[in-house]
Design a protein around this motif. Sequence first.
Motif, PDB file in Angstrom:
ATOM      1  N   LEU A 408       0.850  -1.155   0.029  1.00  0.00           N
ATOM      2  CA  LEU A 408       0.082  -0.048  -0.054  1.00  0.00           C
ATOM      3  C   LEU A 408       0.761   1.159   0.011  1.00  0.00           C
ATOM      4  O   LEU A 408       0.738   2.190  -0.866  1.00  0.00           O
ATOM      5  N   ALA A 409       1.769   1.148   0.862  1.00  0.00           N
ATOM      6  CA  ALA A 409       2.842   2.422   0.968  1.00  0.00           C
ATOM      7  C   ALA A 409       3.487   2.797  -0.508  1.00  0.00           C
ATOM      8  O   ALA A 409       3.730   3.787  -1.015  1.00  0.00           O
ATOM      9  N   GLY A 410       3.892   1.625  -1.077  1.00  0.00           N
ATOM     10  CA  GLY A 410       4.640   1.813  -2.300  1.00  0.00           C
ATOM     11  C   GLY A 410       3.724   2.222  -3.377  1.00  0.00           C
ATOM     12  O   GLY A 410       3.996   3.023  -4.452  1.00  0.00           O
ATOM     13  N   ALA A 411       2.131   1.863  -3.486  1.00  0.00           N
ATOM     14  CA  ALA A 411       1.473   2.177  -4.420  1.00  0.00           C
ATOM     15  C   ALA A 411       1.000   3.548  -4.040  1.00  0.00           C
ATOM     16  O   ALA A 411       0.794   4.396  -5.278  1.00  0.00           O
ATOM     17  N   GLU A 419       2.606  12.456   0.871  1.00  0.00           N
ATOM     18  CA  GLU A 419       2.130  12.693   2.516  1.00  0.00           C
ATOM     19  C   GLU A 419       1.735  11.184   2.905  1.00  0.00           C
ATOM     20  O   GLU A 419       1.799  10.820   3.965  1.00  0.00           O
ATOM     21  N   ALA A 420       0.753  10.707   2.173  1.00  0.00           N
ATOM     22  CA  ALA A 420      -0.181   9.368   2.412  1.00  0.00           C
ATOM     23  C   ALA A 420       0.802   8.388   2.512  1.00  0.00           C
ATOM     24  O   ALA A 420       1.023   7.657   3.393  1.00  0.00           O
ATOM     25  N   ALA A 421       1.890   8.281   1.512  1.00  0.00           N
ATOM     26  CA  ALA A 421       2.856   7.337   1.394  1.00  0.00           C
ATOM     27  C   ALA A 421       3.629   7.316   2.560  1.00  0.00           C
ATOM     28  O   ALA A 421       4.206   6.195   3.347  1.00  0.00           O
ATOM     29  N   TYR A 422       4.159   8.616   3.003  1.00  0.00           N
ATOM     30  CA  TYR A 422       5.155   8.755   4.163  1.00  0.00           C
ATOM     31  C   TYR A 422       4.847   8.106   5.436  1.00  0.00           C
ATOM     32  O   TYR A 422       4.923   7.524   6.435  1.00  0.00           O
TER      33      TYR A 422
END
Length: 453
Positions: A408-411, A419-422
């Motif tokens: 999910l983080a990679g996507a 920001e959402a990935a961080y």
Amino acid sequence: MIARTGAITPRHLFRLQRVTREMVDTVLDIRAAMLLNGRYRLEASLSPSTGRAMGEVWKAQDVRMERTVVVKFPQLYAMRSAEAEERLKRFQVEAVATAQIRRDGVVEVHDRGEQDGHPFLVMEYIDGITLEDFMAENGMIDLSAAASVVVGVAYVLAAVHSLGIVHRDIKPSNIMITRQDGKVKVLDFGIARLEGGENDTRLTRTGAQLGTVCYMAPEQFRSERATAATDLYALGCIFYEMLAGRSVFDGPGAFEYQKQHLEQKPIPLRYWRPELPEDVLELVDTMLSKDPADRPGTADEINSRLRGHLPKSGSEAPDDLIHYDPTIPFRNPCAPGEPMRGSRGVLALAETPPFRSRGEVKDLCVQARKLMLADPEQAIAMMAARLPEARQFYGARDTHVLDLARQLAGALEEQSSREAAYEAYRSLHEDTKGLAALGSYSDAAREGMRRCE
């Protein structure tokens, strides 16, 4: 010339139709006996291919597994580039939507591939009859048989709708009854709408309508957003047709059908079948309501209201059935348990844990990776929705759960949601820091945070 004037005369139209037929015949000749990816040998075309057909379907042999399968190609020849792109997108949606639904009543997707630039989908081969042919053969159908079909379709739709998918083309030719065990199968998710995905708004040309006019809900004719209630209207049309032995409406053309579905009430079912129970007559009438809000709240509500009209275990088959028998799953003493039920107005979920096994979390990762190719937003939404359940059910440090969190983080990072990935990477790091056995997750999270700062 057509290219200059834009006008297509009857002579030009005949020429275009002839070219299209010639192209179809050429493609069929080329594909006959073709071996796809060294595994799937095409044997016979299962549907007449025309310029308007959504897909080209073949009976084939999986030479590796020694089984009969169905191979489907999106039909792209004799089409403008924009139309071909739209059809390819729909083909991807069909593959993803069908693979997500885990119900015996949905055709199983075995594989997806491409050869020489031609994408294809490999699916379960169903030895059976379409409901369209079944109705033509039997006329007015016994209530227990008709209820068996409707409950089978409703059982599938309950699962489909709980995943945020709307089929949008429920009709007799997209429903099959298997030969040996009478099971109901729902086919063709080629124009399905995935909730929250790109085609949630509309995967078609502006103003175009998706569906089949005999079974389209009023909101589809108004080009409004299709919902679960849209599928229930189509199922109501089918239920009426099975019991009455005739269509809900009988228009000579698309315009007449549109006017009838939008404005006219159908002839009451009691006119054709006065002996039917009052609750069945009321259910059909409710399913055919013009206003989606007046229809049953869920497919499970239909299922629940028809349970009393299904054949009992050990009972005899209906006398008027000629071939195939959808009552078998209920008359058979080894019939499966009751379909799931839900309350009106709420999309019902199965009364089971969110994951039956850890392997389902792994399967979710695989589904999300496939969906990323067709609809990244939908893939991210699906992972984000299921990750909290997975963490609660198996723990934040379960490796399958960590894989889902990292994916999910990679996507999110891939879609530039920094920001959402961080935050996703930070959460992953908090769950794994200081644990040697989970060092690879911690390192990946720390590196991801650095990239997203």
